[in-house]
Design a protein around this motif. Structure first.
Motif, short mmCIF file in Angstrom:
data_model
loop_
_atom_site.label_atom_id
_atom_site.label_comp_id
_atom_site.label_asym_id
_atom_site.label_seq_id
_atom_site.Cartn_x
_atom_site.Cartn_y
_atom_site.Cartn_z
N PRO A 164 13.25 -3.70 19.15
CA PRO A 164 12.23 -4.22 18.29
C PRO A 164 13.16 -3.19 17.64
CG PRO A 164 11.05 -3.01 18.92
CD PRO A 164 11.38 -2.80 20.71
N HIS A 165 14.07 -2.97 16.25
CA HIS A 165 14.38 -1.77 15.59
C HIS A 165 13.64 -2.19 14.00
CE1 HIS A 165 17.27 -1.11 19.05
NE2 HIS A 165 17.77 -1.95 18.98
N THR A 166 13.79 -0.92 12.85
CA THR A 166 13.53 -0.99 11.79
C THR A 166 14.52 -0.99 10.46
OG1 THR A 166 11.45 -1.36 12.04
CG2 THR A 166 12.04 -0.26 9.43
N LEU A 167 15.33 -1.88 10.14
CA LEU A 167 15.88 -1.01 8.14
C LEU A 167 15.26 -1.32 7.08
CD1 LEU A 167 19.37 -0.82 8.11
CD2 LEU A 167 19.48 -2.89 7.87
N VAL A 168 15.45 -0.02 7.10
CA VAL A 168 15.04 0.20 4.90
C VAL A 168 15.98 0.43 4.12
CG1 VAL A 168 13.34 1.75 3.91
CG2 VAL A 168 12.81 0.93 6.65
N ASN A 169 16.18 -0.19 3.32
CA ASN A 169 17.03 -1.10 2.10
C ASN A 169 16.23 0.34 0.96
OD1 ASN A 169 18.97 -2.66 -0.06
ND2 ASN A 169 18.74 -0.45 0.14
N TYR A 170 16.44 1.74 0.71
CA TYR A 170 15.86 2.26 -0.61
C TYR A 170 16.03 1.76 -2.24
CZ TYR A 170 14.32 4.84 3.25
OH TYR A 170 13.19 4.42 4.80
N GLY A 171 14.70 2.20 -2.94
CA GLY A 171 15.59 1.98 -4.60
C GLY A 171 16.32 2.28 -4.78
N SER A 172 16.09 3.99 -4.82
CA SER A 172 17.72 4.90 -5.30
C SER A 172 17.38 5.96 -4.99
CB SER A 172 16.69 4.89 -6.98
OG SER A 172 15.09 5.50 -7.18
N SER A 173 17.90 7.23 -4.78
CA SER A 173 18.01 8.11 -4.78
C SER A 173 18.03 9.51 -4.82
CB SER A 173 19.83 7.89 -3.60
OG SER A 173 19.85 9.41 -2.75
N ASN A 174 17.61 10.63 -4.23
CA ASN A 174 17.29 11.66 -5.18
C ASN A 174 19.35 12.64 -5.52
OD1 ASN A 174 14.66 11.85 -6.26
ND2 ASN A 174 14.63 12.12 -3.98
N THR A 175 19.66 12.28 -4.52
CA THR A 175 21.26 12.60 -4.19
C THR A 175 22.25 12.08 -4.89
OG1 THR A 175 21.70 11.34 -2.78
CG2 THR A 175 20.77 13.39 -2.27
N THR A 176 21.90 10.78 -5.05
CA THR A 176 22.81 10.19 -6.34
C THR A 176 22.68 9.16 -7.35
OG1 THR A 176 24.95 8.72 -6.62
CG2 THR A 176 23.39 8.23 -4.42
N SER A 177 22.86 8.74 -8.36
CA SER A 177 22.59 8.39 -10.01
C SER A 177 23.20 7.23 -9.24
CB SER A 177 22.92 9.37 -11.38
OG SER A 177 24.18 8.87 -11.63
N SER A 178 24.16 6.90 -8.58
CA SER A 178 24.46 5.31 -8.93
C SER A 178 23.81 4.37 -7.30
CB SER A 178 26.16 5.38 -7.82
OG SER A 178 26.12 6.30 -7.22
N ALA A 179 23.28 5.01 -6.92
CA ALA A 179 21.81 4.00 -5.49
C ALA A 179 20.85 3.50 -6.68
CB ALA A 179 21.19 5.20 -4.55
N VAL A 180 21.16 2.46 -6.28
CA VAL A 180 19.90 1.43 -6.26
C VAL A 180 19.65 0.54 -4.68
CG1 VAL A 180 20.41 0.86 -8.80
CG2 VAL A 180 21.18 -0.77 -7.14
N GLY A 181 18.30 -0.43 -5.03
CA GLY A 181 18.34 -0.77 -3.66
C GLY A 181 18.53 -2.61 -4.03
N GLU A 182 19.78 -3.12 -3.30
CA GLU A 182 20.54 -4.04 -3.39
C GLU A 182 19.96 -4.86 -1.57
OE1 GLU A 182 22.01 -5.71 -5.33
OE2 GLU A 182 22.50 -4.30 -7.25
N VAL A 183 19.38 -6.45 -1.47
CA VAL A 183 19.31 -7.33 -0.27
C VAL A 183 19.80 -8.28 -1.07
CG1 VAL A 183 17.63 -7.76 0.93
CG2 VAL A 183 17.00 -5.99 -0.50
N ASP A 184 20.89 -8.48 -0.15
CA ASP A 184 21.34 -10.17 -0.16
C ASP A 184 21.42 -10.36 0.92
OD1 ASP A 184 23.23 -11.84 -1.15
OD2 ASP A 184 25.09 -11.11 -0.96
#
Length: 201
Positions: free
Chosen positions: A125-145
């Protein structure tokens, strides 16, 4: 001692030389699959939606939002189109954060493709997490395709074929070993069937 060596060779030989027979299968999980657990404010994306896998994907800019996908397999791949000036943050098995670049360069095909992947994982078993945004870059958003993960399956047909071949080879080698040790095949087979002190009285 001679008999013990012959018996160990016959019974353990196939285990020592039999290959690990497995086949691999890729499974695609779309953004609407219930196995993906969304926390926070996720919505259907509109930007470059035609370039998404199966025509849909989920997005969020909420900092504490997460999309968690748990799978059992040996590899995982993150699928996404290219979307303007964007990045997204992933973690695998609580490891370090990975910043995935989703920016579309001029003239670049935006259609969905593998944008990040991890292979050679332990088969478990493994777990992958996609985060909504990041404190390190303003361009980071959550994207689940979509996600693609690789599972290991036992190839029973191939295992039966190779197992028979290995057993046959072990039998022939055992006959040869009888000749080397100067024991008749009939005596060795009798001892193989009944390998205990009472059989040899």
């Amino acid at each position: 001692m001679r008999n013990i060596v012959l018996h160990l060779f016959f019974f353990l030989g196939p285990l020592l030389f039999a290959p690990v027979l497995a086949k691999y299968r890729n499974v695609t999980v779309d953004n609407t699959d219930p196995s993906i657990q969304y926390v926070g404010d996720w919505n259907q994306c509109s930007l470059n939606i035609g370039a998404s896998y199966d025509g849909t994907r989920n997005c969020t800019g909420q900092q504490d939002a997460t999309a968690t996908f748990t799978f059992t397999g040996v590899a995982i791949y993150y699928i996404s189109p290219l979307i303007g000036n964007r990045t997204t943050v992933l973690t695998l098995d609580s490891g370090p954060s990975v910043l995935v670049n989703l920016t579309q360069a001029q003239g670049q095909n935006p259609n969905w493709a593998i944008r990040w992947g991890a292979s050679g994982l332990d088969n478990g078993p493994h777990t992958l997490v996609n985060y909504g945004s990041s404190n390190t870059t303003s361009s980071a958003v959550g994207e689940v395709d979509a996600f693609i993960y690789t599972v290991v399956e036992q190839d029973h047909n191939l295992a039966a074929i190779v197992g028979g071949a290995v057993a046959g080879a072990a039998a022939l080698a055992s006959v040869g070993a009888c000749c080397i040790f100067g024991q008749s095949l009939a005596d060795w087979l009798r001892q193989l069937v009944c390998f205990s002190p009472i059989c040899h009285k």
